[in-house]
Write an enzyme that holds these catalytic residues in place. Sequence first.
Site, PDB file in Angstrom:
ATOM      1  N   TYR A 107      44.687  45.329  33.018  1.00 56.80           N
ATOM      2  CA  TYR A 107      45.088  43.925  33.209  1.00 56.80           C
ATOM      3  C   TYR A 107      45.106  43.194  31.851  1.00 56.80           C
ATOM      4  O   TYR A 107      45.883  42.270  31.628  1.00 56.80           O
ATOM      5  CB  TYR A 107      44.152  43.242  34.221  1.00 56.80           C
ATOM      6  CG  TYR A 107      44.762  42.032  34.894  1.00 56.80           C
ATOM      7  CD1 TYR A 107      45.923  42.140  35.649  1.00 56.80           C
ATOM      8  CD2 TYR A 107      44.164  40.781  34.766  1.00 56.80           C
ATOM      9  CE1 TYR A 107      46.477  41.024  36.262  1.00 56.80           C
ATOM     10  CE2 TYR A 107      44.716  39.666  35.380  1.00 56.80           C
ATOM     11  CZ  TYR A 107      45.877  39.798  36.125  1.00 56.80           C
ATOM     12  OH  TYR A 107      46.419  38.687  36.724  1.00 56.80           O
ATOM     13  N   LYS A 144      44.609  34.471  32.363  1.00 50.49           N
ATOM     14  CA  LYS A 144      44.088  33.880  33.614  1.00 50.49           C
ATOM     15  C   LYS A 144      42.792  33.114  33.351  1.00 50.49           C
ATOM     16  O   LYS A 144      42.504  32.119  34.021  1.00 50.49           O
ATOM     17  CB  LYS A 144      43.875  34.963  34.678  1.00 50.49           C
ATOM     18  CG  LYS A 144      45.173  35.604  35.207  1.00 50.49           C
ATOM     19  CD  LYS A 144      46.132  34.602  35.801  1.00 50.49           C
ATOM     20  CE  LYS A 144      47.286  35.262  36.528  1.00 50.49           C
ATOM     21  NZ  LYS A 144      48.343  34.288  36.876  1.00 50.49           N
TER      22      LYS A 144
HETATM   23  N1  LIG Z   1      50.493  40.194  43.008  1.00 48.17           N
HETATM   24  C1  LIG Z   1      49.187  40.175  42.731  1.00 48.17           C
HETATM   25  O1  LIG Z   1      48.469  41.161  42.885  1.00 48.17           O
HETATM   26  C2  LIG Z   1      48.562  38.891  42.218  1.00 48.17           C
HETATM   27  C3  LIG Z   1      47.176  38.709  42.354  1.00 48.17           C
HETATM   28  C4  LIG Z   1      46.606  37.536  41.868  1.00 48.17           C
HETATM   29  C5  LIG Z   1      47.400  36.588  41.256  1.00 48.17           C
HETATM   30  N2  LIG Z   1      48.750  36.800  41.136  1.00 48.17           N
HETATM   31  C6  LIG Z   1      49.561  35.770  40.479  1.00 48.17           C
HETATM   32  O2  LIG Z   1      50.475  35.245  41.407  1.00 48.17           O
HETATM   33  C7  LIG Z   1      51.551  34.642  40.697  1.00 48.17           C
HETATM   34  C8  LIG Z   1      52.869  35.087  41.315  1.00 48.17           C
HETATM   35  O3  LIG Z   1      53.101  36.456  41.051  1.00 48.17           O
HETATM   36  P1  LIG Z   1      53.640  37.473  42.176  1.00 48.17           P
HETATM   37  O4  LIG Z   1      52.645  38.569  42.257  1.00 48.17           O
HETATM   38  O5  LIG Z   1      54.040  36.756  43.381  1.00 48.17           O
HETATM   39  O6  LIG Z   1      54.899  38.149  41.455  1.00 48.17           O
HETATM   40  P2  LIG Z   1      56.465  37.771  41.463  1.00 48.17           P
HETATM   41  O7  LIG Z   1      57.085  38.750  40.522  1.00 48.17           O
HETATM   42  O8  LIG Z   1      57.014  37.714  42.824  1.00 48.17           O
HETATM   43  O9  LIG Z   1      56.475  36.321  40.835  1.00 48.17           O
HETATM   44  C9  LIG Z   1      56.329  36.097  39.455  1.00 48.17           C
HETATM   45  C10 LIG Z   1      57.302  34.981  39.117  1.00 48.17           C
HETATM   46  O10 LIG Z   1      57.121  34.564  37.770  1.00 48.17           O
HETATM   47  C11 LIG Z   1      58.384  34.133  37.341  1.00 48.17           C
HETATM   48  N3  LIG Z   1      58.416  33.976  35.898  1.00 48.17           N
HETATM   49  C12 LIG Z   1      58.066  34.870  34.941  1.00 48.17           C
HETATM   50  N4  LIG Z   1      58.328  34.358  33.724  1.00 48.17           N
HETATM   51  C13 LIG Z   1      58.858  33.109  33.920  1.00 48.17           C
HETATM   52  C14 LIG Z   1      59.356  32.102  33.065  1.00 48.17           C
HETATM   53  N5  LIG Z   1      59.378  32.250  31.730  1.00 48.17           N
HETATM   54  N6  LIG Z   1      59.839  30.967  33.609  1.00 48.17           N
HETATM   55  C15 LIG Z   1      59.841  30.793  34.962  1.00 48.17           C
HETATM   56  N7  LIG Z   1      59.379  31.719  35.827  1.00 48.17           N
HETATM   57  C16 LIG Z   1      58.907  32.875  35.299  1.00 48.17           C
HETATM   58  C17 LIG Z   1      59.310  35.216  37.847  1.00 48.17           C
HETATM   59  O11 LIG Z   1      60.665  34.790  37.842  1.00 48.17           O
HETATM   60  C18 LIG Z   1      58.770  35.407  39.251  1.00 48.17           C
HETATM   61  O12 LIG Z   1      59.441  34.556  40.153  1.00 48.17           O
HETATM   62  C19 LIG Z   1      51.361  35.045  39.229  1.00 48.17           C
HETATM   63  O13 LIG Z   1      50.692  34.002  38.551  1.00 48.17           O
HETATM   64  C20 LIG Z   1      50.440  36.236  39.353  1.00 48.17           C
HETATM   65  O14 LIG Z   1      49.689  36.470  38.165  1.00 48.17           O
HETATM   66  C21 LIG Z   1      49.341  37.915  41.614  1.00 48.17           C
END
Ligand SMILES: NC(=O)c1ccc[n+]([C@@H]2O[C@H](COP(=O)([O-])OP(=O)(O)OC[C@H]3O[C@@H](n4cnc5c(N)ncnc54)[C@H](O)[C@@H]3O)[C@@H](O)[C@H]2O)c1
Length: 256
Positions: free
Chosen positions: A155, A162
């Site tokens: 990570y 984060k």
């Molecule tokens: N999936 C997991 O296991 C998990 C766990 C905890 C937290 N998260 C967090 O949840 C959030 C959403 O991620 P997700 O897992 O749904 O993945 P996802 O890929 O569906 O979403 C990530 C989004 O970030 C956007 N993004 C990236 N760079 C960008 C930029 N420069 N400008 C605008 N948008 C941008 C992408 O277009 C995408 O829509 C993130 O912050 C991620 O770290 C995810």
Amino acid sequence: MLLEGKTGLVLGVANNRSIAWGIARAARDAGARLVLTYQNERMERNVRKLAPELGDPILFRCDVSNDAEIDALMSGVEREAGGIDFLVHALAYAPRKALSGGYVDTTRDAFRTTLDVSAYSLVAVARGAAPLMKDRGGSIVTLTYVGSQRVVPNYNVMGVSKAALEASVRYLANDLGPQGIRVNAISAGPIRTLASSAVSGISGMVRMHAERAPLRSATDVSEVGDTALFLLSPLSRGITGEVIYVDGGYSTLLGT
Ligand SMILES: NC(=O)c1ccc[n+]([C@@H]2O[C@H](COP(=O)([O-])OP(=O)(O)OC[C@H]3O[C@@H](n4cnc5c(N)ncnc54)[C@H](O)[C@@H]3O)[C@@H](O)[C@H]2O)c1
């Protein structure tokens, strides 16, 4: 209908597995009118295809690494929606190479890009959204992961971003609280999405989580959506600056 009559801006839908999508659905089912953004043309296609499932959301392009696009987004939202009652920041990015191997090998460029897109962007969009929330309260929710607090293999720099994001939640909550705006984070367990597929070993993490978490199941996007609904609604009016775990209890285990 906890969000009846409310309008919300949701950043981060890439496809129907996105956490932002799960939150948008929960908000829509609770009566909210939505404004969605997409990062670029590639994402636009997906988002336009999915959008009708959420009624008729207003759509804007916004790459959060670009201040002019954030300004244009906020002006567009003011023009077309009047104002907003909530903001969901569910986005992050790190170069794939930085999400495997040792953290010690993180380049300056990867560090800068990751912290800029994944952490600073919350500050920028909160500042832009605050005037749109004037006199209507307001709730901002972002997404984080336990890799901010503990070392999670691969990570790496995303864990550091984060940690910065969670600290930002507390500082923003203190700055915006006097205006009646709350700022909180949800720390979700691992979920297979476009972004998480960049983290080396994500499938194993999801499997281990389902086997070991006290609730013995993998985290589901709908669970995150429902907690977000609580944080976006007046039910959570006394809560700000918090990180709430939606991970089946995994983070409470020794050794996580
Ligand atoms: N999936 C997991 O296991 C998990 C766990 C905890 C937290 N998260 C967090 O949840 C959030 C959403 O991620 P997700 O897992 O749904 O993945 P996802 O890929 O569906 O979403 C990530 C989004 O970030 C956007 N993004 C990236 N760079 C960008 C930029 N420069 N400008 C605008 N948008 C941008 C992408 O277009 C995408 O829509 C993130 O912050 C991620 O770290 C995810």
